[in-house]
Motif scaffolding. Sequence first.
Motif, mmCIF file in Angstrom:
data_model
loop_
_atom_site.group_PDB
_atom_site.id
_atom_site.type_symbol
_atom_site.label_atom_id
_atom_site.label_comp_id
_atom_site.label_asym_id
_atom_site.label_seq_id
_atom_site.Cartn_x
_atom_site.Cartn_y
_atom_site.Cartn_z
ATOM 1 N N PRO A 207 0.817 -1.217 0.000
ATOM 2 C CA PRO A 207 0.000 0.000 0.000
ATOM 3 C C PRO A 207 0.850 1.267 0.000
ATOM 4 N N GLU A 208 1.977 1.222 0.730
ATOM 5 C CA GLU A 208 2.860 2.394 0.773
ATOM 6 C C GLU A 208 3.441 2.690 -0.608
ATOM 7 N N TRP A 209 3.828 1.614 -1.322
ATOM 8 C CA TRP A 209 4.384 1.802 -2.669
ATOM 9 C C TRP A 209 3.329 2.337 -3.626
ATOM 10 N N LYS A 210 2.129 1.827 -3.573
ATOM 11 C CA LYS A 210 1.081 2.275 -4.483
ATOM 12 C C LYS A 210 0.781 3.759 -4.279
ATOM 13 N N THR A 211 0.759 4.194 -3.019
ATOM 14 C CA THR A 211 0.527 5.614 -2.733
ATOM 15 C C THR A 211 1.670 6.462 -3.258
ATOM 16 N N HIS A 212 2.909 6.006 -2.990
ATOM 17 C CA HIS A 212 4.087 6.745 -3.445
ATOM 18 C C HIS A 212 4.135 6.788 -4.968
ATOM 19 N N GLU A 213 3.863 5.672 -5.608
ATOM 20 C CA GLU A 213 3.889 5.607 -7.064
ATOM 21 C C GLU A 213 2.902 6.595 -7.682
ATOM 22 N N GLN A 214 1.705 6.680 -7.127
ATOM 23 C CA GLN A 214 0.707 7.609 -7.641
ATOM 24 C C GLN A 214 1.169 9.055 -7.499
ATOM 25 N N GLN A 215 1.809 9.365 -6.376
ATOM 26 C CA GLN A 215 2.297 10.728 -6.153
ATOM 27 C C GLN A 215 3.388 11.095 -7.157
#
Length: 207
Positions: free
Chosen positions: A37-45
């Motif tokens: 979940p942390e990666w998905k949020t970071h990737e979107q940003q």
Amino acid sequence: MKKFLRPTSFITLLPLASVLLTACTITDKPGQTGTTPEWKTHEQQVKALAQYETRGAFAYLTDSQKLYARFYWQQQNPEQYRLVLTNPLGNTVMELNVQPGMVQLVDDKGQRYVSDNAEKMIHQLTGMTIPLENMRQWMIGLPANAEDFTLTPEGRLKKITLEQNGQQWTVEYRNYDTEAQPVLPSLVEITHGDERIKLKMDNWTRQ
């Protein structure tokens, strides 16, 4: 359109310099494979970044040569960017402008080259293999076309492995700029056979 040449003067444009590219460890903890979940949020940003610029130190290292320069990268939109390399005295030795369908390169003599393939043109003029299409994603912490990567516990890229056209590329993230928003890489090392590219970003600016 000028025919590609490989003038000796251009190949040696990037003089040796004492550019310090120290390696910093991101974390001592094991990397995570797959997505979190942390990666998905970071990737979107990171994917939301459209206009930004950075400058820092560039090194291209092989068994037979060591080339150093300062670099400036300006991303004007997702498909248009500008790369400038300068020597230790601050003189421009290469300016590359890329936009859809056209690439322009100007050397230190003011000679202009035009192409539709930035990677091929740089290789023909300088002998350097720089994977620009992937690198412009890697330098902001995105995997580009790679599906094999590991993450830090914070959900950022730690290492990428990419098999492309029968060749293997490895990207290692040595450090991140935690003051940038979103957090962006500050030290990246790209390996391809005996070739290594080191990018040390001094800072990031969102436009």
